[in-house]
Design an enzyme around this catalytic site. Structure first.
Site, PDB file in Angstrom:
ATOM      1  N   LYS A 186       0.846  -1.188   0.000  1.00  0.00           N
ATOM      2  CA  LYS A 186       0.000   0.000   0.000  1.00  0.00           C
ATOM      3  C   LYS A 186       0.888   1.246   0.000  1.00  0.00           C
ATOM      4  CE  LYS A 186      -1.582   2.936   2.527  1.00  0.00           C
ATOM      5  NZ  LYS A 186      -1.505   4.057   1.582  1.00  0.00           N
ATOM      6  N   GLU A 262       9.688   1.792  10.639  1.00  0.00           N
ATOM      7  CA  GLU A 262      10.627   2.888  10.373  1.00  0.00           C
ATOM      8  C   GLU A 262       9.829   4.174  10.564  1.00  0.00           C
ATOM      9  OE1 GLU A 262      13.789   2.611   9.776  1.00  0.00           O
ATOM     10  OE2 GLU A 262      13.969   0.482   9.343  1.00  0.00           O
ATOM     11  N   CYS A 296      13.045  11.527   7.062  1.00  0.00           N
ATOM     12  CA  CYS A 296      13.070  11.164   8.484  1.00  0.00           C
ATOM     13  C   CYS A 296      14.460  11.381   9.061  1.00  0.00           C
ATOM     14  CB  CYS A 296      12.651   9.709   8.630  1.00  0.00           C
ATOM     15  SG  CYS A 296      13.603   8.626   7.557  1.00  0.00           S
ATOM     16  N   GLU A 393       9.002  17.038  14.245  1.00  0.00           N
ATOM     17  CA  GLU A 393       9.718  16.825  12.994  1.00  0.00           C
ATOM     18  C   GLU A 393       9.315  17.939  12.019  1.00  0.00           C
ATOM     19  OE1 GLU A 393       8.618  13.030  11.430  1.00  0.00           O
ATOM     20  OE2 GLU A 393      10.610  12.680  10.661  1.00  0.00           O
TER      21      GLU A 393
HETATM   22  P1  NAD Z   1       2.024   8.786   7.524  1.00  0.00           P
HETATM   23  O1  NAD Z   1       2.282   8.031   8.777  1.00  0.00           O
HETATM   24  O2  NAD Z   1       0.932   9.776   7.518  1.00  0.00           O
HETATM   25  O3  NAD Z   1       1.704   7.774   6.322  1.00  0.00           O
HETATM   26  C1  NAD Z   1       2.567   6.727   5.981  1.00  0.00           C
HETATM   27  C2  NAD Z   1       1.772   5.644   5.278  1.00  0.00           C
HETATM   28  O4  NAD Z   1       0.807   5.125   6.189  1.00  0.00           O
HETATM   29  C3  NAD Z   1       0.974   6.129   4.072  1.00  0.00           C
HETATM   30  O5  NAD Z   1       0.960   5.108   3.104  1.00  0.00           O
HETATM   31  C4  NAD Z   1      -0.414   6.329   4.649  1.00  0.00           C
HETATM   32  O6  NAD Z   1      -1.434   6.217   3.679  1.00  0.00           O
HETATM   33  C5  NAD Z   1      -0.483   5.178   5.619  1.00  0.00           C
HETATM   34  N1  NAD Z   1      -1.452   5.355   6.696  1.00  0.00           N
HETATM   35  C6  NAD Z   1      -1.872   6.503   7.264  1.00  0.00           C
HETATM   36  N2  NAD Z   1      -2.782   6.232   8.215  1.00  0.00           N
HETATM   37  C7  NAD Z   1      -2.940   4.882   8.245  1.00  0.00           C
HETATM   38  C8  NAD Z   1      -3.745   3.995   9.013  1.00  0.00           C
HETATM   39  N3  NAD Z   1      -4.565   4.437   9.952  1.00  0.00           N
HETATM   40  N4  NAD Z   1      -3.638   2.675   8.769  1.00  0.00           N
HETATM   41  C9  NAD Z   1      -2.805   2.203   7.827  1.00  0.00           C
HETATM   42  N5  NAD Z   1      -2.026   2.996   7.063  1.00  0.00           N
HETATM   43  C10 NAD Z   1      -2.087   4.323   7.280  1.00  0.00           C
HETATM   44  O7  NAD Z   1       3.417   9.432   7.127  1.00  0.00           O
HETATM   45  P2  NAD Z   1       3.738  10.319   5.849  1.00  0.00           P
HETATM   46  O8  NAD Z   1       3.222  11.679   6.106  1.00  0.00           O
HETATM   47  O9  NAD Z   1       3.345   9.634   4.596  1.00  0.00           O
HETATM   48  O10 NAD Z   1       5.344  10.297   5.882  1.00  0.00           O
HETATM   49  C11 NAD Z   1       6.063  11.104   6.714  1.00  0.00           C
HETATM   50  C12 NAD Z   1       6.518  10.355   7.952  1.00  0.00           C
HETATM   51  O11 NAD Z   1       7.241   9.182   7.577  1.00  0.00           O
HETATM   52  C13 NAD Z   1       7.488  11.162   8.782  1.00  0.00           C
HETATM   53  O12 NAD Z   1       7.166  11.067  10.146  1.00  0.00           O
HETATM   54  C14 NAD Z   1       8.840  10.509   8.507  1.00  0.00           C
HETATM   55  O13 NAD Z   1       9.781  10.682   9.518  1.00  0.00           O
HETATM   56  C15 NAD Z   1       8.450   9.098   8.321  1.00  0.00           C
HETATM   57  N6  NAD Z   1       9.494   8.395   7.560  1.00  0.00           N
HETATM   58  C16 NAD Z   1      10.309   7.534   8.228  1.00  0.00           C
HETATM   59  C17 NAD Z   1      11.325   6.882   7.562  1.00  0.00           C
HETATM   60  C18 NAD Z   1      12.242   5.936   8.293  1.00  0.00           C
HETATM   61  O14 NAD Z   1      12.893   5.141   7.627  1.00  0.00           O
HETATM   62  N7  NAD Z   1      12.320   5.958   9.609  1.00  0.00           N
HETATM   63  C19 NAD Z   1      11.505   7.089   6.196  1.00  0.00           C
HETATM   64  C20 NAD Z   1      10.657   7.980   5.533  1.00  0.00           C
HETATM   65  C21 NAD Z   1       9.652   8.621   6.243  1.00  0.00           C
END
Ligand code: NAD
Length: 489
Positions: A186, A262, A296, A393
């Protein structure tokens, strides 16, 4: 002559825009589609099938049915499929990079770098597929033998964010496929186009039906919650915010699901008095501006020794304000738009909050006019501890600088966060480098270096930045179970 606009139109037109389930492209069961926006212009690039919970269930049916057959495919064959997909990505770098820029915003050179980095995970794990090893040894009492074998954990749900539309996927699909797991993928709703192309390329590389099932959706929770509760699912790998990660961990607990997380970061970037300032400023530009700060691992707090703070601030501000802001497809622009209006307004709000609490605006700080979600490279000095951006962040091109007087003070400030993904440290003193690195509460450290991403390294965080590691020699373990056989003699 083909212009960038023609190439963009053609790249988007060529894509399959349906769901990919059981080796077939099909529309969503409800017939719904959702728009994908170009953050540089606010224009809609195209519409993509919007998976429903029924489609999610069909994707898991397909992954579960394909699991035994895929686990039985020889590791070399699994590896060669990944290798062919790696080569296809590299061959088509320009097209993939253009899609990344169109849907995510970063400049074309940065997108090309992501294609190289993202593709490399397929090559790396293709090579790792044949190295999965067990053990044969004598039991402790000497009267039996211990046989240890590694087996694929089973169908895996892979959920990824928008900030690196290719690399976040390949970092999960590579090891899952190499280990012999089937997958339901997804991608983020903001950036499904790169994922659609990747599914096509993996299929052309020979990935059998059912091994990868792709379900873009705007109903992330509704589609994934029943899958996480389904006993056939054996693994959840998530990259995204800590907030969503926590929710998923709670859900995964009911099914005692293997998880890799992650999550978010709040990286300190420490510049000691003895640092090589040229190298620290170069490192700061990479750690802050790679991916427009939407990473991140982006440096989130600059902690600079009080004796070098003015000089570091001056040099960093000069470099930051020299960057040209504009659409990522524009060859002269180094800094593209943020992902959407919400993110741009969040970043602007964090800067305004810091200034209201006493921080000095050194450069940037005003969102640009017109269409697109642009925010300029910004440097803030004298940032007080109470400013929200020292705890949250930023996910944008903003560098907040605070000073410290001693190593102990720098470490206390660096570790004063629930996150623990990465820390950056610049010093020329070897003893200080070792002492401070060991005291940093982070899964990764950039020591005199602003870049920690490397397929050969174990990427991941501690504290609330996550569980598990992606990449490196242990990355494939996240998708393997250990079975031990007690052998009687
Ligand atoms: P997000 O948590 O909003 O979304 C991430 C994914 O989760 C998306 O595909 C989203 O559709 C899905 N999602 C959202 N709500 C959900 C739910 N209730 N159930 C299942 N899936 C759900 O994050 P974002 O805004 O897309 O990305 C930014 C975040 O990702 C930042 O906090 C960043 O630090 C983190 N990030 C971490 C890493 C790492 O390796 N640690 C790498 C890249 C990004």
């Amino acid at each position: 002559m083909t212009t960038i606009t023609d190439a963009a139109t053609a790249a988007v037109a060529r894509l399959d825009k349906d769901l990919f389930i059981g080796g077939e492209w099909r529309p969503a069961s409800g017939g719904g589609r959702f728009p994908v926006e170009n953050p540089a212009t606010g224009e809609i690039l195209c519409e993509v099938a919007d998976a429903t919970p029924e489609d999610g269930a069909a994707a898991l049916d397909s992954a579960a049915a394909a699991q035994p057959g895929w686990a039985a495919v020889p590791p070399r064959e699994r590896g060669e499929i990944l290798r062919r997909a790696y080569e296809a990505l590299i061959r088509r770098t320009d097209e993939v990079a253009l899609l990344i820029t169109l849907e995510m915003g970063k400049s074309l050179p940065e997108s090309r770098a992501e294609v190289a980095y993202g593709a490399d995970y397929l090559r790396w794990f293709g090579e790792e597929a044949v190295r999965v090893a067990g053990e044969w040894k004598t039991g402790s009492a000497g009267d039996g033998r211990i046989l240890t074998v590694r087996r694929p954990v089973g169908p895996a749900l892979l959920i990824t964010p928008w900030n690196a539309p290719l690399a976040m996927l390949t970092r999960k699909i590579g090891p899952a496929v190499a280990a012999g797991c089937t997958t339901v993928v997804k991608p983020a709703a903001q950036t499904p186009l790169t994922a659609l192309l990747l599914a096509r390329l993996l299929t052309e590389a020979g990935l059998p039906p059912g091994v990868l099932n792709l379900v873009p959706t705007t109903a992330a929770g509704a589609v994934t919650e029943p899958l996480i509760a389904d006993r056939r699912l054996r693994k959840l790998s998530f990259t995204g915010s800590t907030e969503v990660g926590r929710t998923l961990l709670r859900r995964a607990a009911d099914n005692v699901l293997r998880t890799s997380m992650e999550l978010g970061g709040n990286a300190p970037f420490i510049v000691c008095a003895d640092a090589d300032l040229d190298s620290a400023v170069d490192g700061a530009m990479v750690a802050k501006m790679r991916n427009l700060g939407e990473a991140c691992i982006a440096a989130n707090r600059f902690l600079v020794h009080e004796t070098v703070a003015d000089e570091f601030t001056r040099r960093l501000a000069a470099r930051m304000s020299a960057l040209t802001v504009g659409p990522g497809t524009d060859g002269s622009a180094a800094v593209g738009p943020l992902i959407d209006a919400r993110q741009r307004d969040r970043v602007a709000g964090l800067v305004d909050d810091a200034v209201a609490r006493g921080a000095q605006l050194v450069c940037g700080g005003r969102p640009g006019p017109g269409a697109g979600y642009f925010y300029p490279p910004t440097v803030l000095a004298d940032v007080p501890a109470a400013a929200r951006l020292t705890r949250e962040e930023i996910f944008g091109p903003v560098a907040p600088i605070t000073t410290f007087g001693s190593d102990e003070q720098a470490l206390a400030m660096a570790n004063d966060t629930e996150f623990g993904l990465v820390g950056y440290l610049f010093t020329r003193d070897l003893g200080r480098a070792v002492r401070m690195t060991e005291a940093l509460e982070t899964g990764m450290v950039g020591l005199n270096r602003g870049l920690v991403s490397d397929v050969a390294a174990p990427f991941g965080g501690i504290k609330q930045s996550g569980l598990g590691r992606e990449g490196g020699a242990t990355g494939i373990d996240e998708y393997l179970e250990t079975q031990y056989v007690a052998v009687g003699l």
